[in-house]
Design a protein around this motif. Structure first.
Motif, PDB file in Angstrom:
ATOM      1  N   VAL A  39       0.947  -1.286   0.129  1.00 19.19           N
ATOM      2  CA  VAL A  39      -0.029  -0.127  -0.030  1.00 19.19           C
ATOM      3  C   VAL A  39       1.006   1.320  -0.039  1.00 19.19           C
ATOM      4  O   VAL A  39       1.999   1.066   0.123  1.00 19.19           O
ATOM      5  CB  VAL A  39      -0.917   0.030   1.232  1.00 19.19           C
ATOM      6  N   ASP A  60      -8.382   4.125  -5.559  1.00 22.98           N
ATOM      7  CA  ASP A  60      -7.205   3.325  -5.303  1.00 22.98           C
ATOM      8  C   ASP A  60      -6.859   3.490  -3.907  1.00 22.98           C
ATOM      9  O   ASP A  60      -6.656   2.381  -3.224  1.00 22.98           O
ATOM     10  CB  ASP A  60      -6.133   3.661  -6.359  1.00 22.98           C
ATOM     11  N   SER A 107      -9.257   2.294  -1.302  1.00 29.43           N
ATOM     12  CA  SER A 107      -9.081   0.825  -1.091  1.00 29.43           C
ATOM     13  C   SER A 107      -7.937   0.482  -0.231  1.00 29.43           C
ATOM     14  O   SER A 107      -8.270  -0.419   0.544  1.00 29.43           O
ATOM     15  CB  SER A 107      -9.231   0.418  -2.507  1.00 29.43           C
ATOM     16  N   GLN A 108      -6.912   1.143  -0.518  1.00 25.01           N
ATOM     17  CA  GLN A 108      -5.733   0.856   0.412  1.00 25.01           C
ATOM     18  C   GLN A 108      -5.948   1.198   1.889  1.00 25.01           C
ATOM     19  O   GLN A 108      -5.689   0.375   2.723  1.00 25.01           O
ATOM     20  CB  GLN A 108      -4.517   1.628  -0.118  1.00 25.01           C
ATOM     21  N   ALA A 127      -8.942   1.064   3.418  1.00 25.62           N
ATOM     22  CA  ALA A 127      -9.688  -0.044   3.847  1.00 25.62           C
ATOM     23  C   ALA A 127      -9.049  -1.117   4.068  1.00 25.62           C
ATOM     24  O   ALA A 127      -9.257  -2.137   4.881  1.00 25.62           O
ATOM     25  CB  ALA A 127     -10.873  -0.445   2.613  1.00 25.62           C
ATOM     26  N   THR A 128      -8.033  -1.634   3.195  1.00 30.62           N
ATOM     27  CA  THR A 128      -7.203  -2.710   3.377  1.00 30.62           C
ATOM     28  C   THR A 128      -6.261  -2.744   4.791  1.00 30.62           C
ATOM     29  O   THR A 128      -6.315  -3.558   5.435  1.00 30.62           O
ATOM     30  CB  THR A 128      -6.177  -3.134   2.116  1.00 30.62           C
ATOM     31  N   LEU A 129      -5.916  -1.291   4.974  1.00 27.02           N
ATOM     32  CA  LEU A 129      -5.091  -1.115   6.244  1.00 27.02           C
ATOM     33  C   LEU A 129      -5.983  -1.451   7.358  1.00 27.02           C
ATOM     34  O   LEU A 129      -5.763  -1.860   8.488  1.00 27.02           O
ATOM     35  CB  LEU A 129      -4.627   0.177   6.139  1.00 27.02           C
ATOM     36  N   SER A 188      -8.883  -3.052   7.428  1.00 23.77           N
ATOM     37  CA  SER A 188      -9.162  -4.706   7.823  1.00 23.77           C
ATOM     38  C   SER A 188      -8.237  -5.556   8.254  1.00 23.77           C
ATOM     39  O   SER A 188      -8.409  -6.489   9.019  1.00 23.77           O
ATOM     40  CB  SER A 188      -9.560  -5.325   6.381  1.00 23.77           C
ATOM     41  N   GLN A 189      -6.763  -5.234   7.813  1.00 25.51           N
ATOM     42  CA  GLN A 189      -5.950  -5.888   8.522  1.00 25.51           C
ATOM     43  C   GLN A 189      -5.467  -5.727   9.842  1.00 25.51           C
ATOM     44  O   GLN A 189      -4.925  -6.528  10.536  1.00 25.51           O
ATOM     45  CB  GLN A 189      -4.465  -5.439   7.797  1.00 25.51           C
TER      46      GLN A 189
END
Length: 160
Positions: free
Chosen positions: A38, A131, A134-135, A137-139, A141-142
């Motif tokens: 990311v 983009d 979304s990154q 959101a990934t951070l 979620s992790q």
């Protein structure tokens, strides 16, 4: 000419504000969390995403003058109130650009070293925002944090 295109920018502004509001509830540890693949931490990605958006609209002043200094020149995280104000201004400016400009006008970017039509800048602004949201959101979620729903369905539901 701008029919439909403007809707992308209304969604973009809504999604940015939704994400800012969600991130404003995070701890410093959560904001500074990062992983490989990311842009950077949640905090760094928000700053990059919103400073880039300010950059896309720096030549237009349909809604308000560009805040000074630009986000990209601020050395420290300015806080969520400032980020929200900046996102509202640049988001509204993108909406105005989509509505009021000649999309075929060629802009001379990067001190005149790169030419692109206004429509390309608008496409880039949407792509860049999606983009990086979304990154983030990934951070989230992790870290076991449920990211805000920022898709078109949730946006549609917010309009009712």
């Amino acid at each position: 000419m701008a029919s439909g295109l403007v809707d992308f920018f209304h969604h973009n502004l809504w999604a940015n504000l939704r994400l800012i509001d969600a991130c404003s509830q995070l701890t410093d540890t959560q904001l500074d969390f990062t992983i490989t693949g990311v842009y950077g931490s949640v905090r760094a990605t928000l700053m990059h995403m919103l400073s880039s958006e300010e950059g896309y609209v720096r030549r237009w002043h349909f809604t308000a003058e560009t805040p000074q200094p630009p986000l990209k020149e601020i050395g420290t995280f300015p806080g969520f109130d400032v980020l929200r104000q900046r996102a509202e201004r640049s988001g509204k400016e993108l909406i105005a650009v989509a509505q009021l400009t000649d999309h075929d006008e060629v802009l001379h970017l990067d001190d005149g070293t790169y030419d692109a039509k206004v429509i390309i800048v608008l496409i880039q602004a949407i792509n860049h925002g999606v983009d990086h949201r979304s990154q983030i959101a990934t951070l989230l979620s992790q870290q076991g944090i449920e990211p805000p729903v920022m898709d078109a369905w949730a946006y549609n539901d917010s309009l009712s």
